[in-house]
Each structure stands twice: as structure tokens, then as C-alpha cells.
Scaffold this motif. Sequence first.
Motif, short mmCIF file in Angstrom:
data_model
loop_
_atom_site.label_atom_id
_atom_site.label_comp_id
_atom_site.label_asym_id
_atom_site.label_seq_id
_atom_site.Cartn_x
_atom_site.Cartn_y
_atom_site.Cartn_z
N GLN A 1 48.72 34.39 31.87
CA GLN A 1 47.44 33.68 31.80
C GLN A 1 47.48 32.60 30.72
O GLN A 1 47.03 31.48 30.94
CB GLN A 1 46.29 34.64 31.46
CG GLN A 1 45.75 35.45 32.61
CD GLN A 1 44.63 36.33 32.11
OE1 GLN A 1 44.87 37.35 31.47
NE2 GLN A 1 43.40 35.95 32.40
N LYS B 1 42.24 41.14 30.84
CA LYS B 1 42.29 39.87 31.57
C LYS B 1 40.96 39.13 31.41
O LYS B 1 40.93 37.94 31.15
CB LYS B 1 42.58 40.14 33.05
CG LYS B 1 42.67 38.90 33.90
CD LYS B 1 42.99 39.24 35.34
CE LYS B 1 43.03 37.97 36.16
NZ LYS B 1 43.30 38.21 37.57
N GLU C 1 40.10 35.54 29.52
CA GLU C 1 39.41 34.42 30.14
C GLU C 1 38.27 33.91 29.26
O GLU C 1 38.03 32.71 29.18
CB GLU C 1 38.89 34.82 31.53
CG GLU C 1 40.01 35.02 32.53
CD GLU C 1 39.57 35.70 33.82
OE1 GLU C 1 38.41 36.17 33.91
OE2 GLU C 1 40.40 35.78 34.74
#
Length: 183
Positions: A106, A139, A143
Motif C-alpha cells: 500500500q 489496511k 488508508e
Amino acid sequence: MLMKIISSPASLSALSNSQLLDRARDTAADERKATLVLLHCLREIEKRRLHLQAGFGSLFEYVHKALGYSEGSAYRRVQAMRALHDLPELEASIAKGTLSLTTVSQVQGFIQNERKATGKVLTSPEKRELFAAVEGKSKRETELVFSETAQQAAEHTEMQCHHLALHLTVASTQIRQTVAAGQ
């Protein structure tokens, strides 16, 4: 070296609760180590361009088709390999499990997208700071860090524009005053 793979679930049922928990923990650690070995292999394959010699147009395609990973898994491994190449010290966090393959991927994707969107290439210290900010995060939490980082960058850019406009206004006023005084 990886632990001997247990071939039947029945052998797991023979373990005590404590032994089973230990086995799961050890297996997870072995899996992270094996992933790191794979990332290093992928880096060397890319360096030697072996994926091209094997008939694949990209390293991603090689990992997906030749190694049998799903597209998402192949993408995460290639992204993590690139991040690890840029910042070798990430290896310790991946081995400990404080940075997951998903999180590393990511961050690497965020760095690439920011470069494409703004033209800004993050320095190694900036990348380290970003990885440190997401260490141990899920996750979704990662973000949120990206969202905050992008917002701060936008506010910084807006402030720079405001300062530039103010500077230009002051300079313009000074020029007008100089011209008026000279007449």
C-alpha cells in the motif's frame, strides 16, 4: 529453514493447546521469512531480467503466471520487493510482522501514485517516515494515514500559493509606489 510441513490435520489434534499455539506462531514467523526470501529472489530475477528471458513481459506477469500467485498477491509481492530494494531496513519490520506485505505494498503504491499525481519524488527519509507512520496499522488505518498525508500536502501547497500571492501583491504595490514616486 522452514519447519517440516504437517501432512495431516489429525497430527495437529494430538498437540496440546500450548503446543498448537506455539506451532501457529512459529509457522507464521517461518512464512514471513519465506516471503522475505521470495522478495529477494524477485529482486535478483528483475535485476537479471530473467522474467523477460522466460517469456514474460513484466515481473508481475512472471509472479502471477509462472509462480501461480493471484493478481493481487503478485502485485503486493512486486510492490513490496521494490520498497525493500529502496529501504532494506524494512526487512526487520516485515520479519517481525509489524509491517505486513499488504501494508508495504500500500505504501509503495501510495508513493508511486503521489509521484505520478504531483511529480514529487519522496526522499528516503520521507519514505521512512511514511513507513514508520503505518507500522503496526491495519489496511484501513493505513488508508487513513494516506488521507491525512495527502490533506497535509494539499494544505501545504495552498499555504505556499497564499504566500506567493501575498509576496506578489507586496511586490506589485512596491513597484507602483516606486513608479508613482518617480513621476
